[in-house]
Every structure is written in C-alpha cells, then in structure tokens.
Design an enzyme around this catalytic site. Structure first.
Site, PDB file in Angstrom:
ATOM      1  N   ALA A  24       0.849  -1.193   0.000  1.00  0.00           N
ATOM      2  CA  ALA A  24       0.000   0.000   0.000  1.00  0.00           C
ATOM      3  C   ALA A  24       0.879   1.236   0.000  1.00  0.00           C
ATOM      4  O   ALA A  24       2.026   1.206   0.475  1.00  0.00           O
ATOM      5  CB  ALA A  24      -0.918   0.010   1.221  1.00  0.00           C
ATOM      6  N   ASP A  25       0.338   2.316  -0.531  1.00  0.00           N
ATOM      7  CA  ASP A  25       1.037   3.590  -0.506  1.00  0.00           C
ATOM      8  C   ASP A  25       0.006   4.708  -0.456  1.00  0.00           C
ATOM      9  O   ASP A  25      -1.029   4.629  -1.124  1.00  0.00           O
ATOM     10  CB  ASP A  25       1.928   3.760  -1.740  1.00  0.00           C
ATOM     11  N   THR A  26       0.297   5.727   0.327  1.00  0.00           N
ATOM     12  CA  THR A  26      -0.629   6.849   0.526  1.00  0.00           C
ATOM     13  C   THR A  26       0.064   8.162   0.199  1.00  0.00           C
ATOM     14  O   THR A  26       1.227   8.353   0.554  1.00  0.00           O
ATOM     15  CB  THR A  26      -1.122   6.877   1.986  1.00  0.00           C
TER      16      THR A  26
END
Length: 193
Positions: A70-72
């Site tokens: 995941a990456d935000t």
C-alpha cells in the site's frame, strides 16, 4: 493469528487495520524508491508504489503467500506532499493544508502468481491550524513519518473538519478496497473475522 498474507510494510497503522478485521499476516518491510516519475499523477504514483512493494514482498518471502502493498499520498493543488524532511518542512505543509481541502489517495496491491490493485480517494478539509499548534504537534513526534505531516487517527485528528471518503484509506490501508482484493484473488478472510 496464523500468517497467511505478507504485509510488505513496516507501518504500525497497516498492521493495526489488518488486525481489526482478523487478517493474519507476516510483516516484511521492503524498500522502494518513492520518487514520482516525471508527469506521474498521484493516483498512478500510489498504485505503482503499492504494486512494487507487493511484488518485492512476494519475491523476498521465504514462505510463499500473497503479498499486500500500500502507498498513501496527500495531494494539494496537484502536488504530492510526502513525509516531512524536517521540522520546517512539516510546518510548511501544515500551514499550506490549514483551512484547505486536499485529497488523500491510497493505492493497494495484492500479488501472488496474479496481481490486482485498487485505489481509494478521499477529500479531507482541515480547520485553520495556528503556528503554536503546529509547533506543539511537531513536538509530539506524530507528524515525523506521515504523508502531509499529520495523522488522522492520532492527535492530528483534531485538525480534521470534514472527511469525505475512507477513514481507513486516509490512515493508509483502505479496508473496503483491501477486502475487495482478497475476494478477487480468492483469499479467504471472512472465517477469521
């Protein structure tokens, strides 16, 4: 919980969110170059990062299991605001976000012999944040490793005036999109719920 996915992240928030819904995991943080490519929009950037993390986690695992990455990114006026490099950088980001609405985009990827991705996009409005509040917030240590220099699930939540979208997406792992990926790759999770 018996591990049955690999979490390609060292984020305590992502671990906490998986635990909330009973997903067993083994943590395997991976390093990737988190530099956006020229002309790359935030949505494509976070999806590329999530997929790269999941691919690396899957490849590096001793025991094969599906890998979740995941990456935000916090996005204001088309600019990706990453993690603060210094106290002054954090103050500058929070000053820019103060009284404004920005987007938080989180890409999620699940990889085994197949690959699937999902995107979560939220709109967050922060109230006006005073210089004194920014200084006190920095001193708490919370904004040091947070995209946009704030954490909605922590003390930074007091700055959030309005949220439209996914609270868990803003935290860094949108649970709705994550369970859609688990379903798509036919990874059972409900019986552990």
């Amino acid at each position: 919980m018996e591990p049955y996915i690999i979490l390609a992240s060292g984020s305590p928030r992502r671990r906490e969110l998986l635990e909330r819904i009973g997903i067993g995991y083994h943590t395997l943080p991976v390093a990737v170059d988190e530099t956006p490519e020229p002309g790359e929009g935030a949505e494509m950037f976070v999806l590329r990062m999530a997929l790269e993390k999941a691919r690396r986690g899957y490849a590096a695992a001793e025991q094969k299991a599906p890998a979740l990455g995941a990456d935000t990114a916090v996005v204001l006026d088309g600019e990706i605001l990453g993690k603060p490099a210094s106290e002054a950088h954090a103050h500058g980001m929070l000053e820019r976000l103060s009284g404004q609405t920005h987007r938080v985009v989180t890409g999620v990827a699940l990889v085994d012999d197949r690959e699937a991705t999902r995107l979560s996009v939220s709109q967050v409005t922060l109230r006006e944040i005073t210089a004194e509040e920014r200084a006190r917030y920095w001193a708490s240590g919370e904004p040091v490793d947070k995209a946009g220099a704030y954490a909605i699930q922590g003390r930074g939540g007091v700055f959030v005036e309005h949220l439209e979208g996914s609270y868990t997406g803003v935290m860094g792992l949108p649970l709705y999109e994550t369970t859609l990926l688990l379903d798509k790759l036919e990874i059972p999770w409900r019986e552990r719920w």
